[in-house]
Design a protein around this motif. Structure first.
Motif, short mmCIF file in Angstrom:
data_model
loop_
_atom_site.label_atom_id
_atom_site.label_comp_id
_atom_site.label_asym_id
_atom_site.label_seq_id
_atom_site.Cartn_x
_atom_site.Cartn_y
_atom_site.Cartn_z
N LEU A 224 0.79 -1.23 0.00
CA LEU A 224 0.00 0.00 0.00
C LEU A 224 0.83 1.29 0.00
O LEU A 224 0.54 2.22 -0.75
N SER A 225 1.86 1.34 0.81
CA SER A 225 2.64 2.58 0.91
C SER A 225 3.31 2.94 -0.41
O SER A 225 3.58 4.12 -0.67
N GLU A 226 3.53 1.93 -1.25
CA GLU A 226 4.23 2.19 -2.51
C GLU A 226 3.32 2.84 -3.55
O GLU A 226 3.80 3.31 -4.58
N PHE A 227 2.04 2.88 -3.27
CA PHE A 227 1.13 3.71 -4.05
C PHE A 227 0.85 5.02 -3.31
O PHE A 227 0.98 6.11 -3.87
N VAL A 228 0.48 4.90 -2.04
CA VAL A 228 -0.06 6.05 -1.33
C VAL A 228 0.99 7.12 -1.03
O VAL A 228 0.71 8.32 -1.17
N GLU A 229 2.18 6.73 -0.66
CA GLU A 229 3.20 7.74 -0.34
C GLU A 229 3.58 8.58 -1.57
O GLU A 229 3.59 9.81 -1.50
N PRO A 230 3.89 7.95 -2.72
CA PRO A 230 4.14 8.79 -3.90
C PRO A 230 2.92 9.60 -4.33
O PRO A 230 3.05 10.78 -4.69
N ALA A 231 1.74 8.97 -4.30
CA ALA A 231 0.53 9.67 -4.72
C ALA A 231 0.27 10.90 -3.86
O ALA A 231 -0.14 11.96 -4.35
N THR A 232 0.51 10.78 -2.55
CA THR A 232 0.35 11.91 -1.64
C THR A 232 1.32 13.03 -2.00
O THR A 232 0.93 14.20 -2.12
N GLU A 233 2.57 12.67 -2.19
CA GLU A 233 3.61 13.66 -2.54
C GLU A 233 3.26 14.38 -3.83
O GLU A 233 3.36 15.60 -3.94
N TRP A 234 2.84 13.61 -4.82
CA TRP A 234 2.61 14.17 -6.15
C TRP A 234 1.34 14.99 -6.23
O TRP A 234 1.32 16.02 -6.90
N THR A 235 0.29 14.57 -5.56
CA THR A 235 -0.95 15.36 -5.60
C THR A 235 -0.76 16.67 -4.83
O THR A 235 -1.30 17.71 -5.24
N HIS A 236 0.02 16.64 -3.75
CA HIS A 236 0.32 17.88 -3.03
C HIS A 236 1.11 18.85 -3.89
O HIS A 236 1.02 20.06 -3.72
N GLU A 237 1.88 18.29 -4.83
CA GLU A 237 2.66 19.12 -5.74
C GLU A 237 1.79 19.69 -6.87
O GLU A 237 2.22 20.57 -7.61
N GLY A 238 0.55 19.17 -6.99
CA GLY A 238 -0.34 19.63 -8.05
C GLY A 238 -0.39 18.72 -9.25
O GLY A 238 -1.03 19.04 -10.26
N PHE A 239 0.29 17.57 -9.17
CA PHE A 239 0.24 16.60 -10.25
C PHE A 239 -1.07 15.81 -10.17
O PHE A 239 -1.65 15.67 -9.10
N GLU A 240 -1.49 15.30 -11.31
CA GLU A 240 -2.69 14.46 -11.34
C GLU A 240 -2.28 12.99 -11.43
O GLU A 240 -1.47 12.61 -12.27
N VAL A 241 -2.84 12.18 -10.54
CA VAL A 241 -2.50 10.75 -10.46
C VAL A 241 -3.68 9.92 -10.93
O VAL A 241 -4.82 10.14 -10.52
N THR A 242 -3.42 8.97 -11.82
CA THR A 242 -4.44 8.02 -12.28
C THR A 242 -4.00 6.61 -11.92
O THR A 242 -2.88 6.20 -12.23
N GLY A 243 -4.88 5.86 -11.26
CA GLY A 243 -4.61 4.46 -10.94
C GLY A 243 -4.98 3.57 -12.10
O GLY A 243 -6.03 3.76 -12.74
N ALA A 244 -4.12 2.60 -12.41
CA ALA A 244 -4.36 1.70 -13.53
C ALA A 244 -3.89 0.30 -13.19
O ALA A 244 -3.07 0.10 -12.29
N SER A 245 -4.43 -0.68 -13.90
CA SER A 245 -4.03 -2.08 -13.72
C SER A 245 -4.39 -2.83 -14.98
O SER A 245 -5.14 -2.33 -15.83
N ILE A 246 -3.89 -4.03 -15.12
CA ILE A 246 -4.14 -4.80 -16.33
C ILE A 246 -5.64 -5.10 -16.48
O ILE A 246 -6.21 -4.93 -17.57
N LYS A 247 -6.29 -5.51 -15.41
CA LYS A 247 -7.71 -5.87 -15.47
C LYS A 247 -8.65 -4.73 -15.13
O LYS A 247 -9.85 -4.80 -15.38
N GLY A 248 -8.11 -3.67 -14.52
CA GLY A 248 -8.94 -2.58 -14.05
C GLY A 248 -9.64 -2.93 -12.75
O GLY A 248 -9.45 -4.02 -12.20
N GLY A 249 -10.44 -2.01 -12.25
CA GLY A 249 -11.21 -2.27 -11.04
C GLY A 249 -10.44 -2.01 -9.76
O GLY A 249 -9.40 -1.34 -9.74
N ARG A 250 -10.96 -2.57 -8.68
CA ARG A 250 -10.40 -2.35 -7.35
C ARG A 250 -9.12 -3.16 -7.16
O ARG A 250 -9.05 -4.33 -7.52
N ILE A 251 -8.12 -2.54 -6.57
CA ILE A 251 -6.82 -3.18 -6.38
C ILE A 251 -6.77 -3.91 -5.05
O ILE A 251 -7.12 -3.35 -4.00
N PRO A 252 -6.33 -5.18 -5.05
CA PRO A 252 -6.14 -5.89 -3.78
C PRO A 252 -4.92 -5.33 -3.05
O PRO A 252 -3.92 -4.99 -3.68
N ILE A 253 -5.02 -5.25 -1.74
CA ILE A 253 -3.94 -4.70 -0.93
C ILE A 253 -3.36 -5.80 -0.05
O ILE A 253 -4.10 -6.52 0.62
#
Length: 218
Positions: free
Chosen positions: A23-52
């Motif tokens: 989890l931290s390997e998504f959330v920590e960068p995403a937090t840093e980048w969204t605070h910087e004003g970047f837009e983050v999009t989550g993606a996966s091969i199958k799409g949908g909800r990601i297992p943690i």
């Protein structure tokens, strides 16, 4: 606006071991980048909800993560991604990535776009599994001759999961022609070479987020 495509695994189990995104390997960068004003999009091969991966969080999640997890609740399918819309791609870790990232036509197509256009390509921990088996139009490994890091053999052995994995990441990165570097077990270690930025393990997540941000802001 700077846009980053963050790719996570869809795999929730390897043998009898529950797994998924670390989890931290998504959330920590995403937090840093969204605070910087970047837009983050989550993606996966199958799409949908990601297992943690259940080992990657406790019942008490940091409050700073509130609202940042939304992109992994309903990810876009990689086959539906238009890479022209993104300035960078980032492959998150977790043991599940060892299963669905390698030899993926969808990942291969995206890597080809980002490398050919000299856009940033990032990966953390098991995320560099995205570079295994995926080759460019000339049938050459994307990471041939590239300095790179990722979860080391020594770290994998320490988890007790090495025998459950389809391969050891360090070995396969070397086999793919990369110049692999480790900073030591649980070391905060980030490697930058050409347009590749890679981090070794969860301990490297904050630093790779900073380095990625600096490169995108320059």
């Amino acid at each position: 606006m700077t846009k980053i495509l963050m790719v996570a695994t869809n795999v929730d189990q390897i043998g009898d071991q529950k797994t998924g995104l670390w989890l931290s390997e998504f959330v920590e960068p995403a937090t840093e980048w969204t605070h910087e004003g970047f837009e983050v999009t989550g993606a996966s091969i199958k799409g949908g909800r990601i297992p943690i991966d259940p080992n990657s969080y406790s019942n008490e999640l940091p409050r700073v993560w509130d609202g940042v997890m939304e992109p992994i609740h309903d990810t876009i399918k990689l086959s539906e991604v238009n890479p022209e819309e993104y300035d960078a791609i980032f492959f998150c870790g977790g043991h599940g990535a060892m299963v669905d990232f390698p030899n993926s036509p969808e990942i291969e197509a995206l890597l080809d776009h980002f490398k050919q256009n000299n856009k940033l390509i990032g990966a953390i921990c098991h995320g560099p599994a995205a570079f295994i088996g995926n080759k460019d139009v000339n049938d050459i490994s994307f990471i041939k001759g590239i300095k790179i890091t990722g979860y080391s053999n020594e770290e994998e052995q320490a988890t007790g999961l090495a025998d459950a994995m389809p391969f050891l990441l360090e070995d396969e990165l070397k086999e793919a022609g990369a110049s692999y570097e480790s900073g030591g077990v649980e070391a905060d270690h980030v490697v930058v070479d050409q347009n590749f930025i890679t981090g070794q393990n969860p301990q490297s997540t904050h630093r790779i987020a900073e380095v990625f941000k600096e490169h995108l802001s320059s």
